[in-house]
Design a protein around this motif. Structure first.
Motif, PDB file in Angstrom:
ATOM      1  N   ILE A 257      11.602  -9.683  -8.768  1.00 58.77           N
ATOM      2  CA  ILE A 257      10.775  -9.578  -9.959  1.00 58.77           C
ATOM      3  C   ILE A 257      10.695  -8.119 -10.387  1.00 58.77           C
ATOM      4  CG2 ILE A 257       8.619  -9.407  -8.636  1.00 58.77           C
ATOM      5  CD1 ILE A 257       7.346 -11.195 -10.865  1.00 58.77           C
ATOM      6  N   SER A 258      10.755  -7.906 -11.693  1.00 58.61           N
ATOM      7  CA  SER A 258      10.741  -6.552 -12.225  1.00 58.61           C
ATOM      8  C   SER A 258       9.374  -5.907 -12.078  1.00 58.61           C
ATOM      9  CB  SER A 258      11.137  -6.583 -13.701  1.00 58.61           C
ATOM     10  OG  SER A 258      10.191  -7.345 -14.446  1.00 58.61           O
ATOM     11  N   ARG A 259       9.294  -4.638 -12.401  1.00 61.48           N
ATOM     12  CA  ARG A 259       8.057  -3.878 -12.195  1.00 61.48           C
ATOM     13  C   ARG A 259       6.879  -4.462 -12.975  1.00 61.48           C
ATOM     14  NH1 ARG A 259      12.218  -0.678 -13.161  1.00 61.48           N
ATOM     15  NH2 ARG A 259      12.967   0.745 -11.529  1.00 61.48           N
ATOM     16  N   THR A 260       7.147  -4.918 -14.180  1.00 59.62           N
ATOM     17  CA  THR A 260       6.059  -5.472 -14.989  1.00 59.62           C
ATOM     18  C   THR A 260       5.896  -6.971 -14.812  1.00 59.62           C
ATOM     19  OG1 THR A 260       7.545  -5.797 -16.855  1.00 59.62           O
ATOM     20  CG2 THR A 260       6.363  -3.693 -16.749  1.00 59.62           C
ATOM     21  N   GLY A 261       6.839  -7.594 -14.140  1.00 57.77           N
ATOM     22  CA  GLY A 261       6.774  -9.036 -13.931  1.00 57.77           C
ATOM     23  C   GLY A 261       7.397  -9.859 -15.037  1.00 57.77           C
ATOM     24  N   ASP A 262       7.985  -9.232 -16.041  1.00 63.19           N
ATOM     25  CA  ASP A 262       8.510 -10.001 -17.159  1.00 63.19           C
ATOM     26  C   ASP A 262       9.923 -10.512 -16.938  1.00 63.19           C
ATOM     27  OD1 ASP A 262       9.447  -7.227 -19.395  1.00 63.19           O
ATOM     28  OD2 ASP A 262       9.680  -7.523 -17.240  1.00 63.19           O
TER      29      ASP A 262
ATOM     30  N   ASP B 101       0.975  -9.432  -9.005  1.00 63.25           N
ATOM     31  CA  ASP B 101      -0.278  -9.000  -9.599  1.00 63.25           C
ATOM     32  C   ASP B 101      -0.390  -7.502  -9.323  1.00 63.25           C
ATOM     33  OD1 ASP B 101      -2.914  -8.372 -10.248  1.00 63.25           O
ATOM     34  OD2 ASP B 101      -3.688 -10.263  -9.529  1.00 63.25           O
ATOM     35  N   ASN B 102      -0.082  -6.697 -10.304  1.00 61.77           N
ATOM     36  CA  ASN B 102      -0.078  -5.246 -10.085  1.00 61.77           C
ATOM     37  C   ASN B 102      -1.487  -4.698  -9.868  1.00 61.77           C
ATOM     38  OD1 ASN B 102       2.684  -5.126 -10.210  1.00 61.77           O
ATOM     39  ND2 ASN B 102       2.767  -4.354 -12.311  1.00 61.77           N
ATOM     40  N   ALA B 103      -2.483  -5.371 -10.379  1.00 62.27           N
ATOM     41  CA  ALA B 103      -3.856  -4.926 -10.135  1.00 62.27           C
ATOM     42  C   ALA B 103      -4.257  -5.139  -8.675  1.00 62.27           C
ATOM     43  CB  ALA B 103      -4.817  -5.673 -11.051  1.00 62.27           C
ATOM     44  N   GLU B 104      -3.649  -6.136  -8.035  1.00 62.55           N
ATOM     45  CA  GLU B 104      -3.953  -6.441  -6.631  1.00 62.55           C
ATOM     46  C   GLU B 104      -2.884  -5.925  -5.678  1.00 62.55           C
ATOM     47  OE1 GLU B 104      -6.710  -7.789  -5.459  1.00 62.55           O
ATOM     48  OE2 GLU B 104      -7.547  -7.932  -7.496  1.00 62.55           O
ATOM     49  N   ASN B 105      -1.866  -5.253  -6.210  1.00 65.79           N
ATOM     50  CA  ASN B 105      -0.774  -4.714  -5.381  1.00 65.79           C
ATOM     51  C   ASN B 105      -0.143  -5.796  -4.512  1.00 65.79           C
ATOM     52  OD1 ASN B 105      -1.384  -2.259  -6.483  1.00 65.79           O
ATOM     53  ND2 ASN B 105      -2.050  -1.285  -4.593  1.00 65.79           N
TER      54      ASN B 105
ATOM     55  N   SER C 132       0.857  -1.182   0.000  1.00 63.36           N
ATOM     56  CA  SER C 132       0.000   0.000   0.000  1.00 63.36           C
ATOM     57  C   SER C 132       0.894   1.232   0.000  1.00 63.36           C
ATOM     58  CB  SER C 132      -0.928   0.018   1.211  1.00 63.36           C
ATOM     59  OG  SER C 132      -0.176   0.036   2.410  1.00 63.36           O
ATOM     60  N   GLY C 133       0.305   2.357  -0.321  1.00 66.74           N
ATOM     61  CA  GLY C 133       1.085   3.579  -0.376  1.00 66.74           C
ATOM     62  C   GLY C 133       1.302   3.992  -1.812  1.00 66.74           C
ATOM     63  N   ARG C 134       2.530   4.234  -2.169  1.00 65.42           N
ATOM     64  CA  ARG C 134       2.838   4.693  -3.511  1.00 65.42           C
ATOM     65  C   ARG C 134       2.599   3.602  -4.544  1.00 65.42           C
ATOM     66  NH1 ARG C 134       8.341   7.987  -3.753  1.00 65.42           N
ATOM     67  NH2 ARG C 134       7.526   8.271  -5.858  1.00 65.42           N
ATOM     68  N   THR C 135       2.599   3.923  -5.789  1.00 65.31           N
ATOM     69  CA  THR C 135       2.227   3.042  -6.874  1.00 65.31           C
ATOM     70  C   THR C 135       3.052   1.770  -6.860  1.00 65.31           C
ATOM     71  OG1 THR C 135       1.649   4.971  -8.173  1.00 65.31           O
ATOM     72  CG2 THR C 135       1.890   2.891  -9.344  1.00 65.31           C
ATOM     73  N   PHE C 136       2.361   0.654  -6.665  1.00 57.26           N
ATOM     74  CA  PHE C 136       3.030  -0.645  -6.541  1.00 57.26           C
ATOM     75  C   PHE C 136       3.827  -0.967  -7.787  1.00 57.26           C
ATOM     76  CE2 PHE C 136       3.771  -4.788  -5.031  1.00 57.26           C
ATOM     77  CZ  PHE C 136       3.458  -5.704  -6.012  1.00 57.26           C
ATOM     78  N   SER C 137       3.295  -0.659  -8.940  1.00 55.62           N
ATOM     79  CA  SER C 137       3.957  -1.022 -10.189  1.00 55.62           C
ATOM     80  C   SER C 137       5.250  -0.251 -10.432  1.00 55.62           C
ATOM     81  CB  SER C 137       3.009  -0.822 -11.368  1.00 55.62           C
ATOM     82  OG  SER C 137       2.596   0.527 -11.453  1.00 55.62           O
ATOM     83  N   SER C 138       5.551   0.712  -9.594  1.00 57.13           N
ATOM     84  CA  SER C 138       6.808   1.449  -9.701  1.00 57.13           C
ATOM     85  C   SER C 138       7.961   0.706  -9.048  1.00 57.13           C
ATOM     86  CB  SER C 138       6.688   2.828  -9.031  1.00 57.13           C
ATOM     87  OG  SER C 138       5.701   3.604  -9.649  1.00 57.13           O
ATOM     88  N   TYR C 139       7.641  -0.332  -8.289  1.00 63.29           N
ATOM     89  CA  TYR C 139       8.624  -1.000  -7.454  1.00 63.29           C
ATOM     90  C   TYR C 139       9.063  -2.347  -7.999  1.00 63.29           C
ATOM     91  CZ  TYR C 139       7.882   2.454  -3.826  1.00 63.29           C
ATOM     92  OH  TYR C 139       7.834   3.631  -3.119  1.00 63.29           O
ATOM     93  N   VAL C 140      10.358  -2.560  -7.943  1.00 66.71           N
ATOM     94  CA  VAL C 140      10.919  -3.901  -8.035  1.00 66.71           C
ATOM     95  C   VAL C 140      10.640  -4.581  -6.697  1.00 66.71           C
ATOM     96  CG1 VAL C 140      13.038  -5.227  -8.259  1.00 66.71           C
ATOM     97  CG2 VAL C 140      12.719  -3.130  -9.608  1.00 66.71           C
ATOM     98  N   MET C 141      10.220  -5.834  -6.748  1.00 71.58           N
ATOM     99  CA  MET C 141       9.874  -6.556  -5.522  1.00 71.58           C
ATOM    100  C   MET C 141      10.779  -7.764  -5.349  1.00 71.58           C
ATOM    101  SD  MET C 141       7.469  -4.719  -4.326  1.00 71.58           S
ATOM    102  CE  MET C 141       6.979  -5.776  -2.962  1.00 71.58           C
TER     103      MET C 141
END
Length: 127
Positions: free
Chosen positions: A51-56, A73-77, A25-34
């Protein structure tokens, strides 16, 4: 700053499987490498997967390659860690991490290179 909460840990027998989740939660999840790390008692925090920001793109430690799978799952953060063929040596507290940068592997595996952490979830594998 992103806030991270892990879940899904527990007690499992050797040979079993678990799926960990890390909700952001917080800032845009898809901006982050996880990434996922673990820490056993008396040991340093150990890198497992990223995993990269887009998951690829994904990257794994040799110790878990072929047994663990990271996904997001970037839609589910949410980022996941599917763990199969668990053994007692996998017993540890598992942490997810987040960072804005995808780093080369020698740096990626260092906990100090990750900006945000969750509180961890315990995984115990019985023999």
């Amino acid at each position: 700053q992103v806030q991270l909460v892990e879940s899904g840990g527990g007690l499992v027998q050797a040979g079993g499987s678990l799926r960990l989740s890390c909700a952001a939660s917080g800032r845009t999840f898809s901006s982050y490498v996880m990434g996922w790390f673990r820490q056993a008692p008396g040991r340093e925090r150990e890198f497992l997967a990223a995993i990269s920001r887009t998951g690829d793109t994904t990257y794994y430690a040799d110790s878990v390659k072929g047994r663990f799978t990271i996904s997001r799952d970037n839609a589910e953060n949410t980022v996941y860690l599917q763990m199969n063929s668990l053994n007692p040596e996998d017993t540890a507290v598992y942490y997810c991490g987040a960072d804005l940068s995808w780093r080369i592997p020698p740096k990626m595996v260092l906990p100090t290179q990750w900006g945000s952490w969750g509180q961890g979830t315990q995984v115990t594998v019985s023999s």
